[in-house]
Design a protein around this motif. Structure first.
Motif, mmCIF file in Angstrom:
data_model
loop_
_atom_site.group_PDB
_atom_site.id
_atom_site.type_symbol
_atom_site.label_atom_id
_atom_site.label_comp_id
_atom_site.label_asym_id
_atom_site.label_seq_id
_atom_site.Cartn_x
_atom_site.Cartn_y
_atom_site.Cartn_z
ATOM 1 N N LEU A 43 0.825 -1.208 0.000
ATOM 2 C CA LEU A 43 0.000 0.000 0.000
ATOM 3 C C LEU A 43 0.863 1.264 0.000
ATOM 4 O O LEU A 43 0.528 2.263 -0.666
ATOM 5 C CB LEU A 43 -0.927 -0.008 1.213
ATOM 6 C CG LEU A 43 -1.992 -1.114 1.209
ATOM 7 C CD1 LEU A 43 -2.753 -1.129 2.532
ATOM 8 C CD2 LEU A 43 -2.957 -0.932 0.043
ATOM 9 N N LEU A 44 1.973 1.244 0.724
ATOM 10 C CA LEU A 44 2.891 2.388 0.694
ATOM 11 C C LEU A 44 3.441 2.607 -0.705
ATOM 12 O O LEU A 44 3.566 3.749 -1.170
ATOM 13 C CB LEU A 44 4.034 2.166 1.682
ATOM 14 C CG LEU A 44 3.725 2.373 3.166
ATOM 15 C CD1 LEU A 44 4.848 1.815 4.027
ATOM 16 C CD2 LEU A 44 3.528 3.866 3.462
ATOM 17 N N MET A 49 3.349 5.854 -5.784
ATOM 18 C CA MET A 49 3.173 5.947 -7.239
ATOM 19 C C MET A 49 1.930 6.772 -7.592
ATOM 20 O O MET A 49 1.918 7.475 -8.615
ATOM 21 C CB MET A 49 3.049 4.540 -7.831
ATOM 22 C CG MET A 49 4.293 3.673 -7.681
ATOM 23 S SD MET A 49 5.788 4.373 -8.422
ATOM 24 C CE MET A 49 6.578 5.101 -6.957
ATOM 25 N N GLN A 50 0.905 6.718 -6.759
ATOM 26 C CA GLN A 50 -0.283 7.530 -6.999
ATOM 27 C C GLN A 50 0.031 9.016 -6.829
ATOM 28 O O GLN A 50 -0.396 9.858 -7.634
ATOM 29 C CB GLN A 50 -1.403 7.112 -6.036
ATOM 30 C CG GLN A 50 -2.728 7.826 -6.269
ATOM 31 C CD GLN A 50 -3.741 7.529 -5.185
ATOM 32 O OE1 GLN A 50 -3.443 7.654 -3.993
ATOM 33 N NE2 GLN A 50 -4.943 7.118 -5.572
ATOM 34 N N ARG A 57 -5.257 3.590 -9.549
ATOM 35 C CA ARG A 57 -6.061 2.723 -8.697
ATOM 36 C C ARG A 57 -5.370 1.387 -8.504
ATOM 37 O O ARG A 57 -4.386 1.079 -9.177
ATOM 38 C CB ARG A 57 -7.444 2.499 -9.331
ATOM 39 C CG ARG A 57 -8.348 3.719 -9.236
ATOM 40 C CD ARG A 57 -9.626 3.500 -10.010
ATOM 41 N NE ARG A 57 -10.629 4.521 -9.692
ATOM 42 C CZ ARG A 57 -11.760 4.661 -10.345
ATOM 43 N NH1 ARG A 57 -12.059 3.861 -11.360
ATOM 44 N NH2 ARG A 57 -12.617 5.605 -9.987
ATOM 45 N N PHE A 58 -5.909 0.589 -7.570
ATOM 46 C CA PHE A 58 -5.337 -0.742 -7.353
ATOM 47 C C PHE A 58 -6.445 -1.740 -7.032
ATOM 48 O O PHE A 58 -7.531 -1.369 -6.563
ATOM 49 C CB PHE A 58 -4.284 -0.720 -6.244
ATOM 50 C CG PHE A 58 -4.801 -0.404 -4.862
ATOM 51 C CD1 PHE A 58 -4.941 -1.412 -3.906
ATOM 52 C CD2 PHE A 58 -5.136 0.901 -4.506
ATOM 53 C CE1 PHE A 58 -5.401 -1.122 -2.631
ATOM 54 C CE2 PHE A 58 -5.598 1.192 -3.242
ATOM 55 C CZ PHE A 58 -5.728 0.180 -2.290
ATOM 56 N N SER A 120 -3.696 0.916 -13.374
ATOM 57 C CA SER A 120 -3.953 0.252 -12.102
ATOM 58 C C SER A 120 -2.847 -0.734 -11.740
ATOM 59 O O SER A 120 -2.140 -1.248 -12.600
ATOM 60 C CB SER A 120 -5.297 -0.506 -12.143
ATOM 61 O OG SER A 120 -6.372 0.395 -12.320
ATOM 62 N N LEU A 121 -2.757 -0.988 -10.447
ATOM 63 C CA LEU A 121 -1.857 -1.997 -9.891
ATOM 64 C C LEU A 121 -2.706 -3.145 -9.368
ATOM 65 O O LEU A 121 -3.591 -2.938 -8.541
ATOM 66 C CB LEU A 121 -1.032 -1.395 -8.755
ATOM 67 C CG LEU A 121 -0.207 -2.374 -7.899
ATOM 68 C CD1 LEU A 121 0.949 -2.939 -8.718
ATOM 69 C CD2 LEU A 121 0.309 -1.695 -6.634
ATOM 70 N N ALA A 122 -2.447 -4.358 -9.833
ATOM 71 C CA ALA A 122 -3.106 -5.552 -9.304
ATOM 72 C C ALA A 122 -2.191 -6.184 -8.266
ATOM 73 O O ALA A 122 -1.000 -6.391 -8.524
ATOM 74 C CB ALA A 122 -3.402 -6.545 -10.419
#
Length: 459
Positions: A43-44, A49-50, A57-58, A120-122
């Motif tokens: 999450l950090l 990156m956001q 989004r992720f 997005s990040l998965a």
């Protein structure tokens, strides 16, 4: 919030991948031992990156519903809005289980298309669950579903504390390289970032483990027959007899039995630990429900407060949450206390099951390594150890010697197995009942990780 060193490395790794913008860089695998902070680290990294405008989004995929709340709590600490699917347009992240994604694949696919995945990040939590087998795609449905749903994501981040599988399959969100081993080409899973348990112990992020293996003798005999064969639990090399020994060793009989001795010693150790850590608790990993109930009865007869939890019980997840915050001295479980179960007050593990796969053993024992900021403020570095009690099974003792290391996961080439069956029948090994023998049942084998010699030599 100040990221740990490895979490800063993860942020830099994702930044480099995004800057290169190559399709081959989509998958990133992180191996970090239990207690490393994989959830918070992921999450950090996303939030960094956001903030830089590189990701919007992720999507988080988990293997159990009981872990969803842990992800939401961690996201809330960072000011991220993480919602269970279906989620609102304002959410930063979407949260779903692998099983839930498979059950509602069509609707989820459409919702993700509208939500937008290009930036997005998965995140695949415990990515080793996402097996890949081109010969049997139906048996690895979670992996296929994950690949289909995330194919348009900018990056896929796999997190795992046990980067291997017992079935010799590869898994998603992981880079594979080919190596030559003798005359054969093999494939190996290579983490992009590896944080070994011994590094976490040295930094004071998790507790070291000390092992106590209960040895003894098991007697193979037939009732009324004079032939009796005594087999040593710790030195048995015949696989069929080793497995039989373990099945008998974990049974509860009189006070001289191996399982009973193990449990008594675990109780005494917990009593000692609670003098320093008043709310400390123990976990017994049982074989089945009947076995767990017998252990619970025994502990309660000795005056302990016990929580019994198993997956076939309604409200099991709630009972686990109550134990984390409660005052019960022992938790008895079968299949609920593995990946993602976070209870820092666990300090003693009694491993009384016949499951001897490396992944299940490591997942079970490492429930006792976690720290909290409050405990860390009271203890020196390295931290006070936790303790593992188990039967002196040769496989389990071998796993204990290397638990703090990250070993490569080699996918072995398939080989046909030819079995010669003699005419006139097949040999099945001795079908004899087992009887525990008193001789040697009190012997205790201590196994220490050779990589951590100094601070583990304390009483």
């Amino acid at each position: 919030m100040q990221p740990r060193q490895w979490q800063q490395q993860l942020i830099q790794l994702l930044r480099r991948r995004l800057e290169r913008n190559q399709t081959s860089d989509q998958d990133v695998l992180v191996f970090a031992g239990p207690g490393a902070g994989k959830t918070l680290g992921a999450l950090l990294a996303f939030k960094a990156m956001q903030q830089q405008g590189r990701l919007q989004r992720f999507v988080v995929f988990c293997h159990r519903t009981s872990i969803l709340s842990q992800w939401q709590s961690a996201a809330q600490r960072l000011g991220l809005q993480l919602e269970e699917w279906p989620c609102s347009d304002q959410a930063d992240g979407l949260l779903i289980t692998y099983q839930g994604a498979g059950r509602q694949l069509e609707q989820l696919r459409e919702d993700l298309r509208q939500w937008g995945l290009a930036g997005s990040l998965a995140i695949a939590d415990e990515a080793h669950h996402l097996g890949l087998n081109p010969d049997e795609p139906d048996n690895t449905a979670w992996g296929g579903t994950f690949l289909e749903l995330t194919q348009h994501c900018r990056l896929r981040l796999g997190l795992t504390g046990t980067p291997f599988r017992a079935d010799n399959l590869a898994f998603c969100a992981a880079r594979r390289i080919r190596l030559r081993q003798g005359n054969e080409l093999i494939e190996q899973i290579v983490p992009d970032l590896a944080v070994e348990p011994r590094e976490l112990i040295a930094a004071g992020d998790v507790r070291p483990l000390e092992f106590r293996f209960q040895d003894g003798w098991v007697e193979h005999s037939r009732e009324g027959m004079p032939d009796r064969d005594v087999s040593p639990l710790s030195a048995e090399t015949r696989e069929s007899w080793r497995a039989r020994n373990l099945r008998r060793a974990i049974e509860l009989g009189d006070d001289s039995g191996i399982g009973q001795q193990l449990l008594l010693r675990a109780q005494r150790k917990l009593k000692q630990v609670r003098m320093q850590h008043p709310n400390a608790a123990g976990l017994v990993i049982a074989r089945d429900i009947d076995h767990a109930q017998a252990i619970t009865t025994l502990l309660e007869e000795d005056g302990h407060r016990v929580d019994l939890v198993h997956s076939q019980e309604s409200g099991a997840a709630e009972r686990l949450n109550n134990f984390q915050k409660g005052s019960a001295q022992w938790l008895v479980s079968i299949d609920m206390c593995a990946e993602g179960f976070d209870a820092p007050r666990l300090r003693v593990i009694a491993y009384l099951t016949t499951v001897v796969t490396k992944s299940r053993f490591l997942q079970g024992i490492t429930r006792a390594v976690r720290m909290t900021p409050e405990l860390a403020a009271q203890e020196p570095t390295p931290r006070h150890p936790s303790f593992v009690y188990a039967p002196a099974d040769p496989l389990l003792m071998g796993y204990a010697r290397t638990w703090s290391l990250a070993e490569p996961y080699v996918i072995q080439p398939k080989q046909e197995q030819l079995v010669d069956v003699p005419s006139g029948g097949s040999w099945r090994g001795p079908s004899l009942p087992l009887e525990a023998v008193d001789d040697g049942a009190s012997q205790l084998i201590r196994v220490r990780s050779p990589q951590l010699p100094g601070f583990l030599r304390q009483a």
